[in-house]
Write a protein that holds these residues in place. Structure first.
Motif: not given
Ligand code: AKG
Ligand code: FE2
Length: 310
Positions: A48, A50-51, A53-54, A57, A200, A221
């Motif tokens: 995903s 979100d993952y 992005d983690k 991060e 990104k 993504h």
């Protein structure tokens, strides 16, 4: 590199939906893309945003730490593993404008945990989890690539042995306006398959195709798949490992995270038998420890694949 031009140009860059590789159409698209350019953006990989992005991060948090904190994980001067800036190998070298954290992740018993940052606290766990996901994407891709050439699907994976290596390189490119400097100089990867998570917001990766540098656009993504020299060797030149480089940006910093696969130590890697014939003679000799060989050639300004040519 003789025919390259200096102009990087952003043309339509291939995108492959890797969730569709059981369909013959998408498989043929994959084959055509990697036979001509060796690089594409993979969507449909099942991880995903979100993952992803983690993962971005934790990498960002590490690079944002004070220098003294990062230097706890410094690589030794003659080693690749650990944190540091561009390794200086000769006095005429123009250093790349980049800080890197390079770690071996698999096999697990070869991890050098003293080089794994304790800060941010979830970096190690995230790295462990992320690379397992990437390993699975790589394995599926490797099998699909073999199928696209009508080979038994484990033809490439089997050459790598039971305990293949997986390494990660966190790349951090500070804003840099010095002329003639790269974020990463033109190079070929040491892997069979490199999976790259791009920044990104800031572009920088460029691929050489037909004598022109092409900028890889950002798709937040997507995972960028870049074939390394070992895949060109194993496919007897059917699939291409592209020369690529990273440009600098005068105003913005950029980050990327690359995962590389490598065979078990000392495994000899060569063209798959089925891809050698009277009409397609063997192009490359077999090679052990391609990573070191590739790096040595890079230092001397030589093309490792040309050096392996029969
Ligand atoms: O930063 C990038 O986009 C590419 C990095 C790269 O080529 C590498 O780490 O081998
Ligand atoms: Fe690379």
């Amino acid at each position: 590199m003789a025919c390259e031009t200096e102009n990087a140009d952003s043309v339509t860059f291939p995108v492959v939906d890797i969730s569709l590789l059981s369909s013959e159409d998408e498989l043929q698209k994959l084959k055509s893309v990697i036979s001509s350019c060796g690089c594409f953006q993979a969507v449909g990989h099942g991880i995903s945003i979100d993952y992803l992005d983690k993962v971005r991060e934790v990498a960002q948090q590490f690079f944002a730490l004070p220098v003294e904190e990062k230097q706890k994980y410094s690589r030794a001067s003659n080693e690749a593993e650990g944190y540091g800036d561009d390794l200086v190998v000769n006095e005429n070298q123009v250093k790349d404008c980049c800080y890197r954290l390079f770690l071996k992740v698999l096999p697990e018993d070869q991890r050098r945990m003293n080089l794994w940052p304790e800060n941010p606290a979830d970096l190690s766990e995230t790295l462990h989890e992320y690379t397992l996901k990437i390993r699975s994407v790589m394995n599926d891709l490797s099998k699909a690539m073999a199928r696209s050439l009508k080979l038994e699907e484990n033809s490439f994976l089997d050459q790598f042995g039971d305990r293949p290596v997986l390494e990660v390189r966190f790349n951090f490119y500070p804003a840099c306006s010095r002329a003639g400097v790269f974020g990463a100089k033109p190079h070929l990867d040491r892997s069979a398959i490199t999976v790259l998570l791009q920044d990104k917001e800031v572009e920088g990766l460029q691929i050489l195709k037909d004598g022109m540098w092409h900028t890889v656009p950002i798709i937040p993504h997507a995972l960028v798949i870049n074939l390394g020299g070992l895949m060109q060797v194993m496919t007897n030149g059917m699939f291409k490992s592209p020369l690529h480089r990273v440009s600098t940006n005068a105003n913005k910093l950029r980050m990327s995270i690359a995962v590389f696969d490598e065979p078990e130590a000392e495994k000899e890697i060569g063209p798959v038998d089925h891809l050698v014939s009277h009409t397609r003679p063997r192009l490359y000799r077999s090679v052990r420890n391609f990573a070191a060989f590739n790096y040595e050639c890079f230092q001397k300004g030589k093309d490792s694949l040309e050096e392996l040519r029969i």
